[in-house]
Design an enzyme around this catalytic site. Structure first.
Site, mmCIF file in Angstrom:
data_model
loop_
_atom_site.group_PDB
_atom_site.id
_atom_site.type_symbol
_atom_site.label_atom_id
_atom_site.label_comp_id
_atom_site.label_asym_id
_atom_site.label_seq_id
_atom_site.Cartn_x
_atom_site.Cartn_y
_atom_site.Cartn_z
ATOM 1 N N GLY A 10 0.842 -1.200 0.000
ATOM 2 C CA GLY A 10 0.000 0.000 0.000
ATOM 3 C C GLY A 10 0.872 1.243 0.000
ATOM 4 O O GLY A 10 1.814 1.333 0.776
ATOM 5 N N THR A 124 3.959 2.552 6.118
ATOM 6 C CA THR A 124 2.568 2.100 6.039
ATOM 7 C C THR A 124 1.713 3.017 6.905
ATOM 8 O O THR A 124 2.129 3.378 8.008
ATOM 9 C CB THR A 124 2.376 0.645 6.526
ATOM 10 O OG1 THR A 124 0.966 0.410 6.731
ATOM 11 C CG2 THR A 124 3.092 0.359 7.837
ATOM 12 N N ASP A 126 -0.754 2.090 8.416
ATOM 13 C CA ASP A 126 -1.337 1.281 9.494
ATOM 14 C C ASP A 126 -0.540 1.367 10.804
ATOM 15 O O ASP A 126 -1.061 1.073 11.866
ATOM 16 C CB ASP A 126 -1.416 -0.197 9.073
ATOM 17 C CG ASP A 126 -2.268 -0.389 7.834
ATOM 18 O OD1 ASP A 126 -3.051 0.511 7.503
ATOM 19 O OD2 ASP A 126 -2.138 -1.452 7.187
ATOM 20 N N MET A 168 -9.085 3.190 8.224
ATOM 21 C CA MET A 168 -8.249 2.060 7.792
ATOM 22 C C MET A 168 -7.280 1.616 8.890
ATOM 23 O O MET A 168 -7.211 2.231 9.957
ATOM 24 C CB MET A 168 -7.447 2.455 6.559
ATOM 25 C CG MET A 168 -8.151 2.192 5.245
ATOM 26 S SD MET A 168 -7.002 2.528 3.885
ATOM 27 C CE MET A 168 -7.959 1.912 2.511
HETATM 28 O O1 F6P Z 1 -1.883 -1.437 4.526
HETATM 29 C C1 F6P Z 1 -2.436 -0.226 4.129
HETATM 30 C C2 F6P Z 1 -3.900 -0.390 3.812
HETATM 31 O O2 F6P Z 1 -4.388 0.853 3.348
HETATM 32 C C3 F6P Z 1 -4.779 -0.910 4.955
HETATM 33 O O3 F6P Z 1 -5.091 0.078 5.877
HETATM 34 C C4 F6P Z 1 -5.958 -1.448 4.198
HETATM 35 O O4 F6P Z 1 -6.606 -2.465 4.918
HETATM 36 C C5 F6P Z 1 -5.327 -1.995 2.944
HETATM 37 O O5 F6P Z 1 -4.085 -1.338 2.784
HETATM 38 C C6 F6P Z 1 -6.126 -1.804 1.693
HETATM 39 O O6 F6P Z 1 -5.483 -2.475 0.683
HETATM 40 P P1 F6P Z 1 -5.681 -2.176 -0.883
HETATM 41 O O7 F6P Z 1 -5.205 -0.790 -1.162
HETATM 42 O O8 F6P Z 1 -4.863 -3.209 -1.565
HETATM 43 O O9 F6P Z 1 -7.160 -2.286 -1.122
#
Ligand code: F6P
Length: 275
Positions: A10, A124, A126, A168
């Site tokens: 991400g 990240t 997160d 998120m």
């Molecule tokens: O790891 C970062 C993140 O944005 C998380 O918060 C979220 O669950 C995930 O990636 C979403 O993933 P994608 O962008 O692949 O849909």
């Protein structure tokens, strides 16, 4: 020396600052710096591009990543890792910088165990990487969530409504907890505490009765997320006057946009330190 850099998983605001710092700190030492496109996918496929100081001009203030990013589950296997090592060897690359989160740094670890020098930059929104206080992108994402909460609060109070805002973080409640506290949320639901659904609903309703509106923050990793809590609230029909809950899922807006000062500086310092 010749080093390569990739951004993976991400994206996070501040990745461009990290790329810029790696390229410029490398150039200052007269090293060659090579960008790998689309993370480990590009590493396995040999999508490389030389980067010089000019190539990374004007990117500091941009969200996303100029090298693009991807999730590449194939890289977790021996075949993918061997292909990457071959690409690196063919180009005489001495070291690799990986800017990414959990999955990406698992990839870094795999390459490092195979004997290739890798530096991982924790990136990240997160903030769920072991050993890191605050990862790249967190500050910007927190500020985006905060601004959204402030905006939601104003409309919630004008109309006398209850809002649940989903934040998120995958399995981690860091963003929700911190934005929720700083945004003055009436309730915060995060996976780490696994709060009871009924307790949350009662607290939300109490706040509504007290103030005439309420804003709750729910981490996406908490049970059924904000939608689950909104549904439960509607089904519970606590009484005939039970207010309807409105739902806002912030989603990828949290990962986009201009990085804050903190993320530009963190990306710059981490990139320079990696070199
Ligand atoms: O790891 C970062 C993140 O944005 C998380 O918060 C979220 O669950 C995930 O990636 C979403 O993933 P994608 O962008 O692949 O849909």
């Amino acid at each position: 020396m010749r080093i390569a850099i990739l951004t993976s998983g991400g994206d996070a605001p501040g990745m461009n600052a990290a790329i810029r710092a790696v390229v410029r700190a490398g150039s200052q030492r007269n090293w060659d710096v090579v960008g790998v496109l689309e993370g480990f996918r590009g590493l396995m496929a040999g999508d490389f591009q030389p980067l010089d100081s000019r190539a990374v001009g004007g990117i500091m203030q941009l969200g996303g990543t100029m090298l693009r990013s991807a999730r590449a589950p194939e890289f977790s296997g021996a075949v993918g890792q061997e292909a990457a090592l071959q690409q690196l060897a063919q180009r005489n690359i001495d070291g690799l910088v990986v800017v990414g989160g959990n999955g990406s740094q698992r990839g870094s670890l795999a390459l490092s165990r195979l004997g290739f020098p890798v530096v991982g930059l924790a990136s990240t929104i997160d903030n769920d990487l072991w050993g890191v206080d605050v990862s790249l992108g967190v500050d910007t994402a927190l500020n985006v969530v905060l601004e959204s909460l402030d905006r939601i609060r104003s409309t919630a109070s004008s109309h006398g409504r209850i809002f649940l805002v989903e934040v998120m973080g995958r399995d981690c409640g860091y963003l929700a907890l911190n934005a929720g506290i700083a945004g003055g949320a009436e309730i915060i639901a995060i996976p780490e505490t696994d709060s009871d659904e009924l307790d949350l609903m009662v607290e939300l309703r109490d706040a509504f009765d007290r103030k005439g509106y309420a804003v709750g923050v729910v981490a996406e990793g908490w049970r059924g997320g904000a939608a689950g809590l909104a549904r439960a609230f509607a089904e519970a029909q606590l009484d005939d006057n039970a207010p309807r809950v409105r739902l806002t899922i912030l989603g990828h807006v949290q990962r986009g946009g201009t990085p804050t000062y903190a993320d530009r500086m963190l990306g710059t310092r981490l990139g320079a330190a990696a070199v």
